[in-house]
Design an enzyme around this catalytic site. Structure first.
Site, PDB file in Angstrom:
ATOM      1  N   GLN A  84       0.781  -1.159  -0.001  1.00 42.66           N
ATOM      2  CA  GLN A  84       0.088  -0.028   0.023  1.00 42.66           C
ATOM      3  C   GLN A  84       1.013   1.240  -0.179  1.00 42.66           C
ATOM      4  O   GLN A  84       0.540   2.237   0.502  1.00 42.66           O
ATOM      5  CB  GLN A  84      -0.935   0.009   1.250  1.00 42.66           C
ATOM      6  CG  GLN A  84      -2.236  -0.989   1.242  1.00 42.66           C
ATOM      7  CD  GLN A  84      -3.297  -0.334   0.008  1.00 42.66           C
ATOM      8  OE1 GLN A  84      -3.261   0.741  -0.423  1.00 42.66           O
ATOM      9  NE2 GLN A  84      -3.914  -1.257  -0.408  1.00 42.66           N
ATOM     10  N   SER A  85       2.113   1.222  -0.828  1.00 39.48           N
ATOM     11  CA  SER A  85       2.915   2.408  -0.630  1.00 39.48           C
ATOM     12  C   SER A  85       2.307   3.620  -1.321  1.00 39.48           C
ATOM     13  O   SER A  85       2.012   3.570  -2.549  1.00 39.48           O
ATOM     14  CB  SER A  85       4.226   2.097  -1.351  1.00 39.48           C
ATOM     15  OG  SER A  85       5.065   3.129  -1.746  1.00 39.48           O
ATOM     16  N   ASN A  86       2.330   4.815  -0.600  1.00 37.49           N
ATOM     17  CA  ASN A  86       1.784   6.000  -1.260  1.00 37.49           C
ATOM     18  C   ASN A  86       2.999   6.490  -2.255  1.00 37.49           C
ATOM     19  O   ASN A  86       2.665   7.228  -3.285  1.00 37.49           O
ATOM     20  CB  ASN A  86       1.763   7.056  -0.261  1.00 37.49           C
ATOM     21  CG  ASN A  86       0.754   6.881   0.808  1.00 37.49           C
ATOM     22  OD1 ASN A  86      -0.557   6.585   0.263  1.00 37.49           O
ATOM     23  ND2 ASN A  86       1.078   6.643   2.049  1.00 37.49           N
TER      24      ASN A  86
END
Ligand SMILES: *Cc1c(COP(=O)(O)O)cnc(C)c1O
Length: 347
Positions: free
Chosen positions: A84-86
């Site tokens: 879920q890396s921004n």
């Protein structure tokens, strides 16, 4: 040391992704809810308000990273992160905007297997922005996989540009050195001086860049306090000191950091990266209900819980107004939807 309002970043290749300075706002309703004295105001810098890709702090780093990639004639942007890396999502958006292909090596480092975490939030957006995703188990060294993929691309005649997790290379940190200049200019416009500037600390580039920028301006870098949301406090401090030094070398090699200028707290990490805490849940709900503003569960929610804790216990009494940098990460709320169901306790 004389104080300056500008540092020389003009010579660095930069691909503009922001529309201009992000606003600074006072959270007066929250201050009243906490019963704070007028002198200890809470302000936020709205780095969640940016036009591209849903916005967030990583766009500041990507201005310099994409600028460097284009300067080198690269055609493919490769980076790594948690599922879920921004940073991965905003890399995909920035690459699309700059006409680069984007490949993401995403690891399952957070122990969550629910539908929302696997498919919603940033994962949904990576796909919409057209990135090629290489999903990996949590124990894999993502940078090694990225380098292997880059070798394949080179063999096929492509020119890849590799960036590590969080975009926290010394060049990426320049985005937050530039932000330090922006904050100092806004302090002059607002006629106040923030005694503390508070940020989450994941891959440490936000803290390191702000510290390097303040230092180069002749300001006190120890004004920045970060809360680690990823590494142990000792490791986070070590990484931040090293990166801050490397970033400062790029802009002002004649002013080294001294001991004690980098302040990192480990008080909000909880059980680890991406694992919710009760204080995070309370904080996200409190700020949403009093101000209508949104923090994400992985970064802002935990770091702002640290700020609230310090305000409530008067640990920073007498330091003057506090500025929290809202770094974005809104898609993370959708990835953690089950965690925020009213009937469910903190996972
Ligand atoms: C990456 C990120 C951070 C942390 O920044 P680092 O430079 O990695 O320490 C904070 N908030 C959000 C929303 C992020 O995506």
């Amino acid at each position: 040391m004389p104080q300056r309002a500008m540092i020389s970043l003009e010579k660095r290749p930069r691909y503009r992704l922001l529309d201009g300075p992000t606003p600074i706002q006072r959270l007066a309703r929250l201050e009243r809810a906490l019963g704070l004295a007028e002198s200890s105001g809470i302000y936020v810098k709205r780095d969640d308000l940016m036009g591209l890709g849903g916005g967030g702090s990583k766009l500041r780093k990507l201005e310099f990273l994409v600028g460097d990639a284009l300067e080198q004639g690269c055609d493919t942007f490769i980076t790594t992160g948690a599922r879920q890396s921004n940073h991965a999502r905003l890399s995909a958006a920035a690459a699309a905007h700059a006409g680069l292909a984007c490949e993401l090596v995403l690891t399952d480092t957070v122990p969550r297997e629910d539908e929302a975490y696997r498919h919603n939030g940033n994962v949904l957006l990576d796909q919409l922005f057209g990135a090629t995703v290489h999903r990996q188990p949590g124990d894999v060294d993502a940078l090694t996989v990225a380098r292997r993929r880059a070798a394949e691309l080179i063999a096929g005649g492509r020119r890849p540009y590799i960036v590590g997790a969080g975009g926290s290379s010394p060049i990426g940190c320049l985005g937050y050195a530039a932000c330090a200049c922006e904050i100092v200019r806004q302090e002059q416009e607002l006629g106040l001086r923030f005694g503390r500037i508070v940020v989450p600390n994941g891959s440490s580039g936000t803290h390191a860049g702000l510290a390097a920028g303040l230092k180069a301006l002749g300001h006190d870098a120890s004004r920045v306090t970060s809360f680690s949301v990823l590494a142990s406090v000792d490791r986070a401090r070590e990484t931040t000191i090293q990166l801050a030094g490397q970033a400062l070398d790029l802009i002002d090699p004649d002013r080294p950091f001294t001991d004690g200028e980098i302040a990192v707290s480990g008080g909000q990490l909880g059980a680890g990266y991406g694992i919710p805490t009760a204080a995070m849940l309370d904080t996200v709900r409190l700020v949403a209900r009093t101000e209508g503003l949104l923090f994400d569960p992985v970064y802002g929610g935990k770091a702002f819980a640290g700020l609230l804790d310090a305000m409530r216990s008067a640990a920073w009494a007498g330091d003057g107004p506090v500025l929290f940098v809202m770094t974005g990460g809104l898609p993370g709320l959708f990835a953690y939807e089950p965690t925020f169901r009213p009937e469910e306790p903190a996972a």
